[in-house]
Design an enzyme around this catalytic site. Structure first.
Site, PDB file in Angstrom:
ATOM      1  CB  CYS A  31      31.067   7.989  -8.623  1.00  8.96           C
ATOM      2  SG  CYS A  31      30.473   6.388  -8.084  1.00  8.96           S
ATOM      3  CB  CYS A  34      30.723   5.542 -11.191  1.00 10.67           C
ATOM      4  SG  CYS A  34      29.336   5.953 -10.114  1.00 10.67           S
TER       5      CYS A  34
END
Length: 105
Positions: A31, A34
């Site tokens: 991600c 993230c």
């Protein structure tokens, strides 16, 4: 305080029984947002000191925890205090917002 890694084995000790607020960062290595959030959380963890904890939960390795918290998108930030969810945000956040979540000055 450094960022903690939370899993099913240490969840009770590090989160549920914590005497300080714990910000859970639900993330995954694939991600992009993230990864950006991780740098912000590292800084916030240093500034929070002993007043709050920041903990990461890898949803690929801990799908049960992600499901228990109803995580549908990542990054998801959830603040737990005294075993109760206090607040939740989804998506990339700035450090000011993270500090506000933890009420850290």
């Amino acid at each position: 305080m450094s960022v903690l890694n939370v899993n099913l084995d240490n969840f009770e000790e590090l989160v549920a029984n914590s005497k300080i607020p714990v910000l859970l960062d639900f993330w995954a290595p694939w991600c992009g947002p993230c990864k950006m959030m991780s740098a912000i959380l590292d800084q916030a963890a240093e500034e929070a000191g002993e007043y709050a904890a920041i903990a990461k939960v890898n949803i690929d390795e801990e799908p049960e925890l992600a499901a228990a918290f109803g995580v549908m998108s990542i990054p998801t930030l959830i603040v737990v205090q005294d075993g109760e969810i206090q607040s939740e945000l989804v998506g990339l956040q700035n450090k000011r917002t993270v500090k506000r979540l933890l009420e850290v000055s």
